[in-house]
Design a protein around this motif. Structure first.
Motif, PDB file in Angstrom:
ATOM      1  N   MET A  35     -15.532  17.420   7.554  1.00 31.77           N
ATOM      2  CA  MET A  35     -14.429  18.218   7.016  1.00 31.77           C
ATOM      3  C   MET A  35     -13.349  17.354   6.383  1.00 31.77           C
ATOM      4  SD  MET A  35     -15.097  21.380   7.085  1.00 31.77           S
ATOM      5  CE  MET A  35     -13.474  21.930   6.582  1.00 31.77           C
ATOM      6  N   ASP A  36     -13.202  16.119   6.815  1.00 33.87           N
ATOM      7  CA  ASP A  36     -12.157  15.287   6.207  1.00 33.87           C
ATOM      8  C   ASP A  36     -12.525  14.840   4.793  1.00 33.87           C
ATOM      9  OD1 ASP A  36     -14.082  13.378   6.738  1.00 33.87           O
ATOM     10  OD2 ASP A  36     -12.823  12.134   8.023  1.00 33.87           O
ATOM     11  N   GLN A  37     -13.751  15.139   4.363  1.00 39.39           N
ATOM     12  CA  GLN A  37     -14.157  14.866   2.982  1.00 39.39           C
ATOM     13  C   GLN A  37     -14.174  16.128   2.120  1.00 39.39           C
ATOM     14  OE1 GLN A  37     -17.766  12.465   2.659  1.00 39.39           O
ATOM     15  NE2 GLN A  37     -17.286  11.436   4.599  1.00 39.39           N
ATOM     16  N   VAL A  38     -13.864  17.277   2.726  1.00 42.36           N
ATOM     17  CA  VAL A  38     -13.824  18.536   1.983  1.00 42.36           C
ATOM     18  C   VAL A  38     -12.424  18.703   1.412  1.00 42.36           C
ATOM     19  CG1 VAL A  38     -14.052  21.058   2.126  1.00 42.36           C
ATOM     20  CG2 VAL A  38     -15.610  19.580   3.420  1.00 42.36           C
ATOM     21  N   ALA A  39     -12.325  18.714   0.086  1.00 43.05           N
ATOM     22  CA  ALA A  39     -11.023  18.783  -0.575  1.00 43.05           C
ATOM     23  C   ALA A  39     -10.535  20.213  -0.762  1.00 43.05           C
ATOM     24  CB  ALA A  39     -11.087  18.085  -1.931  1.00 43.05           C
ATOM     25  N   ARG A  40     -11.465  21.170  -0.845  1.00 42.57           N
ATOM     26  CA  ARG A  40     -11.063  22.561  -1.045  1.00 42.57           C
ATOM     27  C   ARG A  40     -12.134  23.500  -0.502  1.00 42.57           C
ATOM     28  NH1 ARG A  40     -10.340  24.644  -6.972  1.00 42.57           N
ATOM     29  NH2 ARG A  40      -8.933  22.854  -7.114  1.00 42.57           N
ATOM     30  N   ILE A  41     -11.697  24.682  -0.078  1.00 44.08           N
ATOM     31  CA  ILE A  41     -12.600  25.724   0.417  1.00 44.08           C
ATOM     32  C   ILE A  41     -12.360  26.993  -0.387  1.00 44.08           C
ATOM     33  CG2 ILE A  41     -13.101  27.260   2.372  1.00 44.08           C
ATOM     34  CD1 ILE A  41     -12.364  24.890   4.209  1.00 44.08           C
ATOM     35  N   HIS A  42     -13.435  27.649  -0.798  1.00 47.89           N
ATOM     36  CA  HIS A  42     -13.369  28.980  -1.384  1.00 47.89           C
ATOM     37  C   HIS A  42     -14.268  29.905  -0.575  1.00 47.89           C
ATOM     38  CE1 HIS A  42     -10.955  28.460  -5.024  1.00 47.89           C
ATOM     39  NE2 HIS A  42     -11.509  27.258  -5.157  1.00 47.89           N
ATOM     40  N   ALA A  43     -14.113  31.204  -0.752  1.00 47.12           N
ATOM     41  CA  ALA A  43     -14.924  32.175   0.000  1.00 47.12           C
ATOM     42  C   ALA A  43     -14.998  33.485  -0.759  1.00 47.12           C
ATOM     43  CB  ALA A  43     -14.336  32.409   1.394  1.00 47.12           C
ATOM     44  N   TYR A  58     -15.917  21.891  -1.410  1.00 39.76           N
ATOM     45  CA  TYR A  58     -15.993  20.935  -2.508  1.00 39.76           C
ATOM     46  C   TYR A  58     -15.385  19.607  -2.080  1.00 39.76           C
ATOM     47  CZ  TYR A  58     -16.358  25.345  -5.102  1.00 39.76           C
ATOM     48  OH  TYR A  58     -16.726  26.609  -5.537  1.00 39.76           O
ATOM     49  N   THR A  59     -16.066  18.511  -2.396  1.00 39.01           N
ATOM     50  CA  THR A  59     -15.439  17.195  -2.292  1.00 39.01           C
ATOM     51  C   THR A  59     -14.607  16.978  -3.553  1.00 39.01           C
ATOM     52  OG1 THR A  59     -17.245  16.049  -3.411  1.00 39.01           O
ATOM     53  CG2 THR A  59     -17.433  16.314  -1.008  1.00 39.01           C
ATOM     54  N   LYS A  70     -24.150  18.323  -6.301  1.00 37.24           N
ATOM     55  CA  LYS A  70     -23.104  18.755  -5.362  1.00 37.24           C
ATOM     56  C   LYS A  70     -23.160  17.953  -4.065  1.00 37.24           C
ATOM     57  CE  LYS A  70     -21.970  23.031  -4.866  1.00 37.24           C
ATOM     58  NZ  LYS A  70     -22.126  24.465  -4.541  1.00 37.24           N
ATOM     59  N   GLU A  71     -21.982  17.580  -3.569  1.00 39.66           N
ATOM     60  CA  GLU A  71     -21.879  16.772  -2.351  1.00 39.66           C
ATOM     61  C   GLU A  71     -21.582  17.624  -1.121  1.00 39.66           C
ATOM     62  OE1 GLU A  71     -20.265  12.545  -4.231  1.00 39.66           O
ATOM     63  OE2 GLU A  71     -18.826  13.927  -3.303  1.00 39.66           O
ATOM     64  N   ALA A  72     -20.558  18.469  -1.178  1.00 43.14           N
ATOM     65  CA  ALA A  72     -20.132  19.215   0.015  1.00 43.14           C
ATOM     66  C   ALA A  72     -21.116  20.307   0.385  1.00 43.14           C
ATOM     67  CB  ALA A  72     -18.740  19.816  -0.199  1.00 43.14           C
ATOM     68  N   LEU A  73     -21.673  20.998  -0.618  1.00 40.80           N
ATOM     69  CA  LEU A  73     -22.566  22.109  -0.331  1.00 40.80           C
ATOM     70  C   LEU A  73     -23.739  22.093  -1.308  1.00 40.80           C
ATOM     71  CD1 LEU A  73     -21.439  25.642   0.765  1.00 40.80           C
ATOM     72  CD2 LEU A  73     -23.512  25.337  -0.554  1.00 40.80           C
TER      73      LEU A  73
END
Length: 439
Positions: free
Chosen positions: A90-98, A111-112, A299-302
C-alpha cells in the motif's frame, strides 16, 4: 514521454505510435510474458486461478498462448475487495479509484506513480488524436471523485499541455455560463451530458452553434453515429470517442482520430485486446463481433489478465495509427442486453432508429413491465420542440414499426413533451426494469 511545443500548438507522437504491426506484437509478447509472471507471483487470486487452470506463466511462449489463461471478471474484483488484487504494498499505491457499487460491492483499483504517469500519457495521446492541441483550454465535465473519468481526463489534458477547467458533472446552468465566459475550445464529458448542456444552452437563449467549443472528446457510455451527427450538427464541433474502463485503467485505453472518425485505436503497447463469443467464450478473429477482453501490459499496482469488459464490438486494422488495431463502435454491453420474448435488444439500437426520424429527440427511456405474464417494452421518447404532439403521432407509429422490422420486438411508444424525461449529468440510465415491482 510526450513532448509538447506550445509555440506552434503541436505535439510530437510517442515512438510507439509509429511502430509497425510486427514491432507492436514483438513488444506485446515481451511485456505480456512479464505481466503474467508478475501477476502470478504477486496477486494470490491469479496464483490460484492459474494453478486451478493448470497453466503457468512459462507456458506463454507466443501471443496466441494467452488463450490458455483464465478470464478475470468484475466478480473477481468484488471477491477480493478492497485491496486483494493489488500487486504492490500500500505504501507504493499513489491513488485509489472505485466504482459506485450500486449493484454490489464496488470494484477498487489502484495506481502507482508510474501507472498514473502512463495513464496521463495515454489520455493525452487520445486527446491529440482527436484534434486537441497543446495550449488550448479544456472544459472537463466528467465527474471527479472515485470515478476515474474526471481525474483521468484532467491529468491527460495537463500532460498534453492544456489549460483545464475542472468543472466536473452537474450544475449545468453554471457549465453553460463558464463556457460563455472562459471560451474553452474543447469539452470532455459523456455524449448524453453534452446533449444536456446543449438543451440548457437553448433554454438560456444561447446559440449552441456559436460557442467557442470546437472539439468534444466523449466517452463512458456507448453512443451511435446518429448521436455523433446530432451533436456535431447542433453544436458545430467535431465529436470523437475516448474509451476506457476503471478495471483496465480508466479513460484513455483507446481514442478516435478526428481525421478518420472510424473507431478508437487501442494503445496496444499497453494493452492486448481479444474478442470472444460472450456465450461460448470462444476466441473470435479480427472483424468478428463479440465481447471485448483486455490484458494490461504495463500496469504495476493492478495488473489485469484477460478482463471481460462486457462491451460488444470488433477489432479492425489500424488507419490513423496503422500499427494499432481499432475498435468498431460499441453496439452495447452484454450485461445491458434486454431479452424480450426471446429477442435480444440494446438501447443503442433504439437510439439509432429514433434519430433517423426527424420529429423524435435523442432523449428516451426503455421501460420493461410484466402486466400479464408476458414482458412488455415501452419506449418513452421526447418529441422535438419544433413539432406538436399531434405532428408526432405518425412518428411514434413509425418508430414502433421500425423497431419491429429491425429488432424483431413489439414496443409501445409513448411520446413525451420536451424536457420531461430525466437528463444525464454523467452516465445516462436508459433501462428501467419494473417487472419485480409489479409482482
Amino acid at each position: 514521454m510526450t513532448e509538447t511545443t506550445h509555440a506552434t500548438g503541436t505535439a510530437q507522437l510517442d515512438p510507439e505510435e509509429m511502430m509497425s504491426r510486427d514491432e507492436i506484437e514483438a513488444l506485446q509478447l515481451k511485456r505480456l510474458q512479464h505481466t503474467v509472471q508478475y501477476a502470478y507471483g504477486r496477486v494470490p487470486m491469479y496464483t490460484k486461478k492459474f494453478d486451478d487452470a493448470g497453466v503457468h506463466p512459462s507456458d506463454l511462449k507466443k501471443l496466441d498462448d494467452l488463450a490458455k489463461f483464465p478470464y478475470t471478471t468484475k466478480e473477481d474484483l468484488r471477491q477480493t475487495y478492497p485491496f486483494g488484487m493489488f500487486a504492490v504494498p500500500m505504501d507504493q499505491v499513489a491513488r485509489i479509484h472505485a466504482s459506485s457499487g450500486t449493484t454490489g460491492r464496488p470494484t477498487v483499483v489502484g495506481y502507482t506513480r508510474q501507472d498514473l504517469d502512463d495513464w496521463a500519457k495515454l489520455v493525452a495521446r487520445c486527446m491529440r488524436l482527436s484534434g486537441v492541441k497543446p495550449g488550448t483550454m479544456v472544459h472537463n465535465a466528467y465527474g471527479y471523485g472515485l470515478f476515474t473519468g474526471g481525474q483521468g481526463a484532467h491529468a491527460g489534458a495537463e500532460k498534453l499541455g492544456c489549460t483545464v477547467i475542472p468543472i466536473s458533472g452537474g450544475q449545468t446552468e453554471r457549465q453553460v455560463q463558464l463556457i460563455q465566459d472562459f471560451q474553452p475550445e474543447t469539452i470532455m464529458c459523456t455524449p448524453t451530458y453534452l446533449l444536456t448542456i446543449h438543451d440548457a444552452m437553448v433554454k438560456a437563449g444561447v446559440d449552441p452553434t456559436s460557442t467557442s467549443l470546437k472539439t468534444a472528446v466523449l466517452g463512458a457510455e456507448p453512443w451511435t453515429a446518429e448521436m455523433r451527427h446530432e451533436l456535431e450538427t447542433k453544436m458545430n464541433l467535431n465529436a470523437c470517442d475516448i474509451y476506457g474502463l476503471s478495471e483496465v485503467m480508466g479513460p484513455g485505453v483507446a481514442g478516435e482520430s478526428f481525421e478518420t472518425k472510424d473507431g478508437s485505436h487501442i494503445w496496444e503497447d499497453h494493452f492486448r485486446p481479444e474478442i470472444i463469443d460472450p456465450f461460448s467464450d470462444d476466441i473470435l478473429g479480427d472483424g468478428e463481433h463479440g465481447e471485448l477482453v483486455f490484458t494490461s501490459l504495463t500496469k504495476e499496482a493492478l495488473p489485469i489478465i484477460r478482463y471481460r469488459t462486457h462491451d460488444l464490438t470488433r477489432l479492425l486494422p489500424g488507419t490513423a495509427r496503422p500499427g494499432m488495431r481499432r475498435m468498431g463502435r460499441i453496439t452495447g454491453r452484454s450485461d445491458d442486453m434486454i431479452i424480450l420474448r426471446g429477442v435480444n435488444l440494446f438501447p443503442t439500437q433504439v437510439e439509432e432508429i429514433a434519430l433517423r426520424i426527424p420529429q423524435l429527440s435523442p432523449h428516451f427511456q426503455l421501460e420493461i413491465t410484466r402486466p400479464d405474464r408476458m414482458d412488455e417494452l415501452t419506449v418513452k421518447i421526447e418529441r422535438r420542440e419544433e413539432f406538436t404532439a399531434e405532428e408526432c403521432v405518425a412518428a411514434g407509429r413509425e418508430l414502433g414499426e421500425q423497431i419491429k422490422i429491425h429488432i424483431g420486438s413489439s414496443a409501445r411508444i409513448d411520446i413525451a413533451d420536451p424536457g420531461t424525461l430525466a437528463r444525464s449529468s454523467g452516465k445516462i440510465r436508459r433501462i428501467y426494469d419494473l417487472r419485480n415491482k409489479e409482482q
